[in-house]
Design a protein around this motif. Structure first.
Motif, PDB file in Angstrom:
ATOM      1  N   THR A  44       0.817  -1.206   0.000  1.00 31.22           N
ATOM      2  CA  THR A  44       0.000   0.000   0.000  1.00 31.22           C
ATOM      3  C   THR A  44       0.855   1.263   0.000  1.00 31.22           C
ATOM      4  O   THR A  44       0.373   2.323   0.295  1.00 31.22           O
ATOM      5  N   ALA A  45       2.128   1.106  -0.352  1.00 29.11           N
ATOM      6  CA  ALA A  45       2.990   2.280  -0.407  1.00 29.11           C
ATOM      7  C   ALA A  45       2.447   3.270  -1.416  1.00 29.11           C
ATOM      8  O   ALA A  45       1.846   2.874  -2.421  1.00 29.11           O
ATOM      9  N   PRO A  46       2.651   4.555  -1.180  1.00 31.04           N
ATOM     10  CA  PRO A  46       2.093   5.540  -2.081  1.00 31.04           C
ATOM     11  C   PRO A  46       2.733   5.472  -3.454  1.00 31.04           C
ATOM     12  O   PRO A  46       3.835   4.963  -3.618  1.00 31.04           O
ATOM     13  N   ARG A  47       2.013   6.030  -4.439  1.00 34.31           N
ATOM     14  CA  ARG A  47       2.438   5.987  -5.815  1.00 34.31           C
ATOM     15  C   ARG A  47       3.796   6.661  -6.011  1.00 34.31           C
ATOM     16  O   ARG A  47       4.077   7.685  -5.437  1.00 34.31           O
ATOM     17  N   GLY A  48       4.595   6.015  -6.817  1.00 38.55           N
ATOM     18  CA  GLY A  48       5.778   6.654  -7.335  1.00 38.55           C
ATOM     19  C   GLY A  48       6.993   6.563  -6.447  1.00 38.55           C
ATOM     20  O   GLY A  48       8.099   6.817  -6.877  1.00 38.55           O
ATOM     21  N   GLY A  49       6.846   6.220  -5.234  1.00 41.84           N
ATOM     22  CA  GLY A  49       8.011   6.297  -4.389  1.00 41.84           C
ATOM     23  C   GLY A  49       8.693   4.980  -4.181  1.00 41.84           C
ATOM     24  O   GLY A  49       9.908   4.902  -4.153  1.00 41.84           O
ATOM     25  N   GLY A  50       7.906   3.942  -4.036  1.00 37.70           N
ATOM     26  CA  GLY A  50       8.493   2.724  -3.567  1.00 37.70           C
ATOM     27  C   GLY A  50       8.861   2.884  -2.104  1.00 37.70           C
ATOM     28  O   GLY A  50       9.521   2.045  -1.509  1.00 37.70           O
ATOM     29  N   ALA A  51       8.429   4.010  -1.523  1.00 38.99           N
ATOM     30  CA  ALA A  51       8.775   4.266  -0.129  1.00 38.99           C
ATOM     31  C   ALA A  51       7.925   3.404   0.774  1.00 38.99           C
ATOM     32  O   ALA A  51       6.734   3.212   0.535  1.00 38.99           O
ATOM     33  N   GLN A  52       8.518   2.887   1.772  1.00 38.50           N
ATOM     34  CA  GLN A  52       7.789   2.070   2.728  1.00 38.50           C
ATOM     35  C   GLN A  52       7.104   2.987   3.733  1.00 38.50           C
ATOM     36  O   GLN A  52       7.533   4.118   3.968  1.00 38.50           O
ATOM     37  N   PRO A  53       6.033   2.510   4.348  1.00 40.90           N
ATOM     38  CA  PRO A  53       5.397   3.314   5.384  1.00 40.90           C
ATOM     39  C   PRO A  53       6.358   3.548   6.536  1.00 40.90           C
ATOM     40  O   PRO A  53       7.316   2.804   6.738  1.00 40.90           O
ATOM     41  N   GLU A  54       6.060   4.596   7.266  1.00 43.36           N
ATOM     42  CA  GLU A  54       6.873   4.869   8.450  1.00 43.36           C
ATOM     43  C   GLU A  54       6.784   3.671   9.385  1.00 43.36           C
ATOM     44  O   GLU A  54       5.762   2.986   9.453  1.00 43.36           O
ATOM     45  N   PRO A  55       7.830   3.422  10.131  1.00 47.48           N
ATOM     46  CA  PRO A  55       7.809   2.264  11.038  1.00 47.48           C
ATOM     47  C   PRO A  55       6.680   2.383  12.045  1.00 47.48           C
ATOM     48  O   PRO A  55       6.486   3.434  12.666  1.00 47.48           O
ATOM     49  N   GLY A  56       5.955   1.315  12.158  1.00 46.97           N
ATOM     50  CA  GLY A  56       4.938   1.237  13.181  1.00 46.97           C
ATOM     51  C   GLY A  56       3.714   2.092  13.012  1.00 46.97           C
ATOM     52  O   GLY A  56       3.225   2.637  14.007  1.00 46.97           O
ATOM     53  N   PRO A  57       3.212   2.239  11.780  1.00 49.29           N
ATOM     54  CA  PRO A  57       1.963   2.998  11.682  1.00 49.29           C
ATOM     55  C   PRO A  57       0.810   2.197  12.291  1.00 49.29           C
ATOM     56  O   PRO A  57       0.786   0.965  12.201  1.00 49.29           O
ATOM     57  N   ALA A  58      -0.077   2.911  12.922  1.00 47.34           N
ATOM     58  CA  ALA A  58      -1.255   2.250  13.480  1.00 47.34           C
ATOM     59  C   ALA A  58      -2.230   1.982  12.343  1.00 47.34           C
ATOM     60  O   ALA A  58      -2.608   2.891  11.615  1.00 47.34           O
ATOM     61  N   ARG A  59      -2.599   0.733  12.197  1.00 47.09           N
ATOM     62  CA  ARG A  59      -3.504   0.380  11.106  1.00 47.09           C
ATOM     63  C   ARG A  59      -4.884   0.115  11.674  1.00 47.09           C
ATOM     64  O   ARG A  59      -5.044  -0.635  12.646  1.00 47.09           O
ATOM     65  N   ILE A  60      -5.881   0.707  11.052  1.00 49.23           N
ATOM     66  CA  ILE A  60      -7.261   0.537  11.486  1.00 49.23           C
ATOM     67  C   ILE A  60      -8.035  -0.156  10.369  1.00 49.23           C
ATOM     68  O   ILE A  60      -7.963   0.255   9.210  1.00 49.23           O
ATOM     69  N   ASP A  61      -8.732  -1.202  10.731  1.00 47.09           N
ATOM     70  CA  ASP A  61      -9.568  -1.910   9.766  1.00 47.09           C
ATOM     71  C   ASP A  61     -10.994  -1.382   9.859  1.00 47.09           C
ATOM     72  O   ASP A  61     -11.621  -1.438  10.926  1.00 47.09           O
ATOM     73  N   LEU A  62     -11.476  -0.902   8.751  1.00 49.85           N
ATOM     74  CA  LEU A  62     -12.840  -0.374   8.699  1.00 49.85           C
ATOM     75  C   LEU A  62     -13.682  -1.287   7.808  1.00 49.85           C
ATOM     76  O   LEU A  62     -13.227  -1.706   6.740  1.00 49.85           O
ATOM     77  N   VAL A  63     -14.871  -1.585   8.274  1.00 54.28           N
ATOM     78  CA  VAL A  63     -15.777  -2.417   7.488  1.00 54.28           C
ATOM     79  C   VAL A  63     -17.117  -1.702   7.366  1.00 54.28           C
ATOM     80  O   VAL A  63     -17.742  -1.354   8.379  1.00 54.28           O
ATOM     81  N   VAL A  64     -17.525  -1.460   6.126  1.00 54.44           N
ATOM     82  CA  VAL A  64     -18.830  -0.861   5.885  1.00 54.44           C
ATOM     83  C   VAL A  64     -19.857  -1.984   5.843  1.00 54.44           C
ATOM     84  O   VAL A  64     -19.739  -2.903   5.027  1.00 54.44           O
ATOM     85  N   ARG A  65     -20.827  -1.900   6.742  1.00 56.85           N
ATOM     86  CA  ARG A  65     -21.822  -2.970   6.830  1.00 56.85           C
ATOM     87  C   ARG A  65     -23.172  -2.453   6.352  1.00 56.85           C
ATOM     88  O   ARG A  65     -23.528  -1.303   6.581  1.00 56.85           O
ATOM     89  N   ALA A  66     -23.884  -3.346   5.715  1.00 57.61           N
ATOM     90  CA  ALA A  66     -25.164  -2.968   5.118  1.00 57.61           C
ATOM     91  C   ALA A  66     -26.308  -3.289   6.061  1.00 57.61           C
ATOM     92  O   ALA A  66     -26.188  -4.107   6.969  1.00 57.61           O
ATOM     93  N   GLY A  67     -27.396  -2.619   5.810  1.00 58.75           N
ATOM     94  CA  GLY A  67     -28.641  -2.989   6.473  1.00 58.75           C
ATOM     95  C   GLY A  67     -28.745  -2.608   7.917  1.00 58.75           C
ATOM     96  O   GLY A  67     -29.603  -3.111   8.634  1.00 58.75           O
ATOM     97  N   ALA A  68     -27.878  -1.737   8.391  1.00 58.32           N
ATOM     98  CA  ALA A  68     -27.975  -1.318   9.784  1.00 58.32           C
ATOM     99  C   ALA A  68     -29.031  -0.230   9.927  1.00 58.32           C
ATOM    100  O   ALA A  68     -29.502   0.337   8.949  1.00 58.32           O
ATOM    101  N   GLY A  69     -29.362   0.053  11.147  1.00 58.16           N
ATOM    102  CA  GLY A  69     -30.389   1.049  11.376  1.00 58.16           C
ATOM    103  C   GLY A  69     -29.886   2.470  11.300  1.00 58.16           C
ATOM    104  O   GLY A  69     -30.637   3.409  11.507  1.00 58.16           O
ATOM    105  N   ALA A  70     -28.599   2.620  11.025  1.00 57.59           N
ATOM    106  CA  ALA A  70     -28.051   3.969  10.977  1.00 57.59           C
ATOM    107  C   ALA A  70     -28.602   4.735   9.784  1.00 57.59           C
ATOM    108  O   ALA A  70     -29.156   4.147   8.859  1.00 57.59           O
TER     109      ALA A  70
END
Lengths: 159, 174
Positions: free
Chosen positions: B65-91
């Protein structure tokens, strides 16, 4: 007669452009985008509706939406992959300054490769806002499988 | 005499016709008008695009998931958050957002929770990146809205994963 012909030509130019581009696609709104005036190498339009006539409709890998790549209707993942490879090769030859290299035989592997032309290929996706994600997922999967790292999602600017 | 007068009259007629000789302007004006209308229509339909950027996480791993063009690696130890969009909720809008496998929240609650997560991570000097997945049946506009929520919370790197999310054990929207 010349006037009538000219009007017809203009009419079909406009209609043809709209038909091949964004016809029937209602874009989602986003307030956090940015204006992009660059020319993408690949524009993928995903619209509701059946597979367009004239495109083969194999059972396996067929899209459940109308997918158009740079104006060409695409029926399945294999065809999309072929068009993306062609576009990548064309883009690499036109932009040697990007250090993309050629999208030749080295690009025919299955997985993404470091330094791949696909990693730099400007790809934009315009999907209908009402489409379920399961219809868009296969398109993104093909892009990711080829090594596309980032895509631009075309939206409408939220008021 | 009458013959000479007739000849003069004919000559006068030919002179008048000669005064109007030259390109006929009417068709040219028509063509120009049509071209004008064409360019007006083109300008109306073809404008600059409004784009949001989304990373495409690879099955090879998060390093892809490194950004385009750099081949640069993410900074060490980024906090990764998993987001899931769920259907059919009452929201509102018929969808909800799950954060790191927890129960899905309404979009407003999810934004507040994400903001708190980002502040926590930043206070410890870590960057935050998010991977967004979506259940089947979730409309594309909900995915875009979820991506906007993450961006508003201050997450600059958001990937849209094409893999199907894990099935939620708990009903969404609680």
């Amino acid at each position: 007669m010349i006037d009538v012909v000219m009007v017809l030509i203009v009419f079909f130019l406009i209609v043809g452009r709209l038909a091949s581009d964004r016809a029937g696609v209602r874009l989602a709104e986003s307030g956090l985008g940015r204006v992009d005036e660059s020319t993408p190498a690949v524009t993928i339009t995903i619209a509701p509706g059946p597979v367009p006539p004239g495109a083969a409709a194999p059972a396996q890998g067929a899209f459940a939406a109308r997918v158009v790549v740079n104006g060409l209707p695409v029926a399945d993942e294999a065809e999309l992959e072929r068009l993306l490879r062609d576009a990548a090769a064309r883009w690499a030859s036109e932009h040697p300054e990007a250090g993309a290299g050629e999208a030749g035989p080295a690009e025919t592997g299955d997985g993404p490769q470091a330094g791949s032309v696909f990693a730099r290929l400007p790809v934009q996706v315009a999907a209908d806002k009402g489409l379920g994600f399961e219809r868009i997922r296969p398109v993104l999967a093909v892009c990711a499988r080829l090594g596309v790292i980032e895509v631009g999602l075309i939206t409408e600017r939220a008021p | 005499m009458s013959g000479r007068r007739g000849a003069l009259l004919r000559r006068g007629a030919s002179d008048r016709a000669g005064a109007h000789a030259g390109p006929n302007m009417a068709p040219m004006v028509d063509v120009v008008m049509v071209i004008l209308v064409f360019f007006m229509a083109s300008a109306a339909f073809v404008g600059p695009e409004w784009l949001i950027r989304a990373l495409l996480p690879s099955r090879a791993g998060p390093e892809a998931t490194a950004p385009r063009g750099g081949g640069a690696q993410p900074e060490p130890g980024p906090a990764r958050i998993d987001l899931v969009v769920r259907a059919g909720a009452g929201a509102a809008g018929g969808w909800s957002l799950g954060i790191d496998g927890a129960d899905a929240l309404s979009p407003a609650d999810a934004e507040a929770a994400l903001l708190a997560r980002v502040r926590d991570a930043e206070s410890s000097g870590r960057q935050v990146e998010a991977v967004l997945r979506s259940e089947d049946g979730v409309p594309w506009e909900a995915v875009i809205a979820a991506r906007d929520i993450a961006a508003r919370a201050g997450i600059a790197r958001v990937g849209v994963d094409h893999a199907a999310p894990p099935v939620s054990g708990a009903p969404a929207g609680r």
